[in-house]
Design a protein around this motif. Structure first.
Motif, mmCIF file in Angstrom:
data_model
loop_
_atom_site.group_PDB
_atom_site.id
_atom_site.type_symbol
_atom_site.label_atom_id
_atom_site.label_comp_id
_atom_site.label_asym_id
_atom_site.label_seq_id
_atom_site.Cartn_x
_atom_site.Cartn_y
_atom_site.Cartn_z
ATOM 1 N N LEU A 201 45.136 33.726 39.853
ATOM 2 C CA LEU A 201 45.247 32.468 39.171
ATOM 3 C C LEU A 201 44.407 32.231 37.867
ATOM 4 C CD1 LEU A 201 46.441 29.371 39.061
ATOM 5 C CD2 LEU A 201 44.514 28.862 40.721
ATOM 6 N N LEU A 202 43.156 32.752 37.952
ATOM 7 C CA LEU A 202 42.220 32.368 36.587
ATOM 8 C C LEU A 202 43.086 32.980 35.513
ATOM 9 C CD1 LEU A 202 39.854 31.234 35.583
ATOM 10 C CD2 LEU A 202 38.527 33.082 36.446
ATOM 11 N N GLY A 203 43.478 33.992 35.553
ATOM 12 C CA GLY A 203 44.120 34.396 34.205
ATOM 13 C C GLY A 203 45.077 33.706 33.776
ATOM 14 N N ALA A 204 45.840 33.015 34.764
ATOM 15 C CA ALA A 204 46.935 32.225 34.335
ATOM 16 C C ALA A 204 46.626 30.824 33.886
ATOM 17 C CB ALA A 204 48.077 31.964 35.670
ATOM 18 N N ARG B 237 35.181 32.700 38.302
ATOM 19 C CA ARG B 237 35.291 33.969 38.312
ATOM 20 C C ARG B 237 34.732 34.507 40.019
ATOM 21 N NH1 ARG B 237 32.817 35.965 33.734
ATOM 22 N NH2 ARG B 237 34.512 35.618 32.331
ATOM 23 N N THR B 238 33.518 33.807 40.104
ATOM 24 C CA THR B 238 33.090 34.122 41.508
ATOM 25 C C THR B 238 34.032 33.600 42.536
ATOM 26 O OG1 THR B 238 30.940 33.877 40.700
ATOM 27 C CG2 THR B 238 31.017 33.563 43.174
ATOM 28 N N ILE B 239 34.631 32.579 42.342
ATOM 29 C CA ILE B 239 35.506 32.067 43.638
ATOM 30 C C ILE B 239 36.857 32.957 43.473
ATOM 31 C CG2 ILE B 239 36.923 30.287 44.121
ATOM 32 C CD1 ILE B 239 34.834 28.416 43.124
ATOM 33 N N GLN B 240 37.275 33.276 42.297
ATOM 34 C CA GLN B 240 38.510 33.957 42.273
ATOM 35 C C GLN B 240 38.077 35.431 42.792
ATOM 36 O OE1 GLN B 240 42.212 33.549 40.463
ATOM 37 N NE2 GLN B 240 41.799 34.376 42.340
ATOM 38 N N PHE B 241 37.077 35.968 42.404
ATOM 39 C CA PHE B 241 36.808 37.627 43.253
ATOM 40 C C PHE B 241 36.765 37.296 44.583
ATOM 41 C CE2 PHE B 241 34.290 38.778 39.047
ATOM 42 C CZ PHE B 241 35.516 38.926 38.542
ATOM 43 N N LYS B 242 36.266 36.039 45.219
ATOM 44 C CA LYS B 242 36.423 35.989 46.895
ATOM 45 C C LYS B 242 37.759 36.039 47.114
ATOM 46 C CE LYS B 242 32.007 33.433 47.204
ATOM 47 N NZ LYS B 242 31.201 32.299 47.752
ATOM 48 N N ILE B 243 38.558 35.486 46.691
ATOM 49 C CA ILE B 243 40.118 35.256 47.113
ATOM 50 C C ILE B 243 40.546 36.738 46.789
ATOM 51 C CG2 ILE B 243 42.199 34.290 46.523
ATOM 52 C CD1 ILE B 243 40.361 31.555 46.117
ATOM 53 N N GLN B 244 40.230 37.501 45.814
ATOM 54 C CA GLN B 244 40.777 38.712 45.777
ATOM 55 C C GLN B 244 40.412 39.697 46.785
ATOM 56 O OE1 GLN B 244 39.814 39.973 41.593
ATOM 57 N NE2 GLN B 244 41.773 38.809 40.870
ATOM 58 N N GLU B 245 39.091 39.528 47.261
ATOM 59 C CA GLU B 245 38.617 40.191 48.245
ATOM 60 C C GLU B 245 39.349 40.029 49.752
ATOM 61 O OE1 GLU B 245 34.165 39.554 49.003
ATOM 62 O OE2 GLU B 245 34.012 40.830 50.634
ATOM 63 N N LEU B 246 39.665 38.620 49.947
ATOM 64 C CA LEU B 246 40.258 38.424 51.053
ATOM 65 C C LEU B 246 41.594 38.931 51.161
ATOM 66 C CD1 LEU B 246 40.251 36.681 53.696
ATOM 67 C CD2 LEU B 246 41.389 34.728 52.451
ATOM 68 N N VAL B 247 42.422 38.748 50.001
ATOM 69 C CA VAL B 247 43.857 39.255 49.575
ATOM 70 C C VAL B 247 43.812 40.587 49.780
ATOM 71 C CG1 VAL B 247 45.668 39.059 48.468
ATOM 72 C CG2 VAL B 247 44.721 37.108 48.720
ATOM 73 N N SER B 248 42.793 41.207 49.174
ATOM 74 C CA SER B 248 43.139 42.748 49.294
ATOM 75 C C SER B 248 42.665 43.384 50.685
ATOM 76 C CB SER B 248 42.207 43.510 48.269
ATOM 77 O OG SER B 248 40.822 43.506 48.622
ATOM 78 N N SER C 151 56.104 21.328 33.173
ATOM 79 C CA SER C 151 55.169 22.136 33.974
ATOM 80 C C SER C 151 55.141 23.783 34.394
ATOM 81 C CB SER C 151 54.669 21.483 35.454
ATOM 82 O OG SER C 151 54.471 20.105 35.056
ATOM 83 N N VAL C 152 54.233 24.491 34.059
ATOM 84 C CA VAL C 152 54.456 25.572 34.335
ATOM 85 C C VAL C 152 53.384 25.905 35.493
ATOM 86 C CG1 VAL C 152 54.295 28.446 33.842
ATOM 87 C CG2 VAL C 152 55.412 26.553 32.338
ATOM 88 N N LEU C 153 53.958 26.258 36.794
ATOM 89 C CA LEU C 153 52.721 26.552 37.962
ATOM 90 C C LEU C 153 53.050 28.012 38.248
ATOM 91 C CD1 LEU C 153 54.673 23.549 39.123
ATOM 92 C CD2 LEU C 153 52.460 23.293 39.158
ATOM 93 N N TYR C 154 51.639 28.587 38.541
ATOM 94 C CA TYR C 154 51.536 29.912 38.627
ATOM 95 C C TYR C 154 51.570 30.324 40.146
ATOM 96 C CZ TYR C 154 50.265 34.813 37.599
ATOM 97 O OH TYR C 154 50.405 36.021 37.642
ATOM 98 N N GLY C 155 52.105 31.542 40.260
ATOM 99 C CA GLY C 155 52.304 31.763 41.947
ATOM 100 C C GLY C 155 51.711 33.142 42.611
ATOM 101 N N ILE C 156 50.777 33.763 41.559
ATOM 102 C CA ILE C 156 49.991 34.888 42.564
ATOM 103 C C ILE C 156 48.612 34.430 42.437
ATOM 104 C CG2 ILE C 156 49.668 37.278 42.132
ATOM 105 C CD1 ILE C 156 52.030 37.824 40.452
ATOM 106 N N ASP C 157 48.533 34.089 43.554
ATOM 107 C CA ASP C 157 47.159 33.280 43.903
ATOM 108 C C ASP C 157 45.895 34.059 43.617
ATOM 109 O OD1 ASP C 157 49.328 32.124 45.314
ATOM 110 O OD2 ASP C 157 48.429 31.931 47.184
ATOM 111 N N GLU C 158 45.950 35.439 43.870
ATOM 112 C CA GLU C 158 44.665 36.187 43.564
ATOM 113 C C GLU C 158 44.504 36.452 42.173
ATOM 114 O OE1 GLU C 158 47.520 36.641 45.497
ATOM 115 O OE2 GLU C 158 48.238 38.672 45.278
#
Ligand SMILES: CC(=O)N[C@H](C=O)[C@@H](O)[C@H](O)[C@H](O)CO
Ligand SMILES: CC(=O)C(=O)O
Length: 309
Positions: free
Chosen positions: A207-210, A246-257, A198-205
């Motif tokens: 993730l979609l790219g991964a 993408r909509t969900i990923q953008f929300k997480i990016q908004e929170l993290v930023s 398994s390869v698991l990704y670790g930059i939450d904001e």
């Protein structure tokens, strides 16, 4: 009748919460919160795997003895509730790392992960592979993961180079927790590995790219409190609904930023988790600073506005 694979051989997939370490107001580890913490992750977030004593768990600020007590309690309380408990055992000292790896096998963890030592840094991928091999050989039956986090360790070896032929020296090798931003290295790892790794990704904001690159799951600190939303992101991705993903990923990016602008370290993250979960995980340990209450509350308000009930 099919023969059930032992838990230790299950491929690691889906969301994995990198857990915080519960600490009392007196600064001691607080094992009593671990049971309720597991119930919270399962019931409120739909997260069924944990990665304990990692970066988020402040492992490098804990003693070897404390790490053993924590790992043991996580494994005991997770039994029958979580799919997998991965124990991070990396230390600056090879001896301490081996001791923790051996201990993880004794307590029947589902796997171990090891970070690169970062005071004296391995000078090449070959040296790092040898260090990992020396650790894995003390727990040869446990699935073994390399934890790549160059932003913290300063060790930026090429992971594809590191894992070249690694199963010959580490037969228990099962994958990588990849917390780097180099998507080419990530892709080359994924295209190289056999299907049971398994390869698991670790930059939450991001993730979609991964996920597009083909990761099998994700390990992160924010899945402690946005796990339920990220599960929807993964489902949307899997059904081909990229607009929703993408909509969900953008929300997480908004929170993290928003959090990053207020100084998003483990102390702030932990206090945010306290506010959002209602669990009492306590303060971080120095040198990580306790987060001022107002700062975590501001981030919680942002969370509530992005993810209304
Ligand atoms: C350096 C670090 O701790 N990374 C975490 C896991 O690898 C992430 O889960 C981040 O905390 C998260 O992506 C927020 O930036
Ligand atoms: C995020 C992560 O995997 C860690 O805290 O170690």
């Amino acid at each position: 009748m099919s023969i059930m694979a032992p838990a230790a051989d299950k491929k690691l997939t889906g969301l994995v919460a990198a857990t915080f370490t519960p600490i009392t107001s007196q600064g001691e580890i607080n094992l009593s919160v671990i049971g309720p913490y597991i119930d919270y992750l399962k019931e409120k977030q739909g997260v069924n795997n944990v990665f304990v004593n990692g970066t988020t768990g402040e492992s490098m600020s804990l003693s070897v003895e404390e790490r053993k007590l924590l790992a043991e309690e996580w494994c005991r309380k997770a039994k029958g509730k979580m799919d997998q408990v991965i124990v991070h055992v990396g230390c600056l000292s090879l001896k301490d790392t081996q001791e923790l790896a051996h201990h993880a096998a004794q307590i029947e963890a589902d796997g171990i992960a090891v970070i690169a030592p970062s005071f004296f840094k391995p000078s090449s991928a070959d040296v790092l592979r040898t260090f990992l091999q020396e650790v894995a050989s003390t727990a040869p039956t446990l699935p073994f993961y390399y934890y790549h986090v160059p932003s913290v360790t300063g060790v930026n070896v090429n992971v594809r180079e590191l894992i070249e032929g690694i199963e010959k020296v580490i037969p228990s090798f099962r994958g990588v927790k990849f917390s780097g931003s180099d998507l080419m290295d990530l892709g080359q790892c994924i295209s190289y590995i056999p299907p049971h790794w398994s390869v698991l990704y670790g930059i939450d904001e991001q993730l979609l790219g991964a996920l597009v690159m083909g990761v099998h799951g994700a390990v992160g600190s924010t899945y402690n409190y946005v796990g339920c939303h990220v599960n929807k992101l993964i489902s949307a991705f899997e059904t081909g609904d990229l607009v929703q993903a993408r909509t969900i990923q953008f929300k997480i990016q908004e929170l993290v930023s928003f959090a990053i602008k207020l100084g998003f370290d483990v102390g702030v993250n932990k206090q945010l988790m306290n506010e959002l979960s209602g669990l009492d995980l306590g303060p971080p340990r120095l040198p990580v600073m306790t987060c001022p209450a107002a700062r975590a509350l501001a981030i919680k308000q942002k969370y509530d506005s992005i993810f209304p009930e």
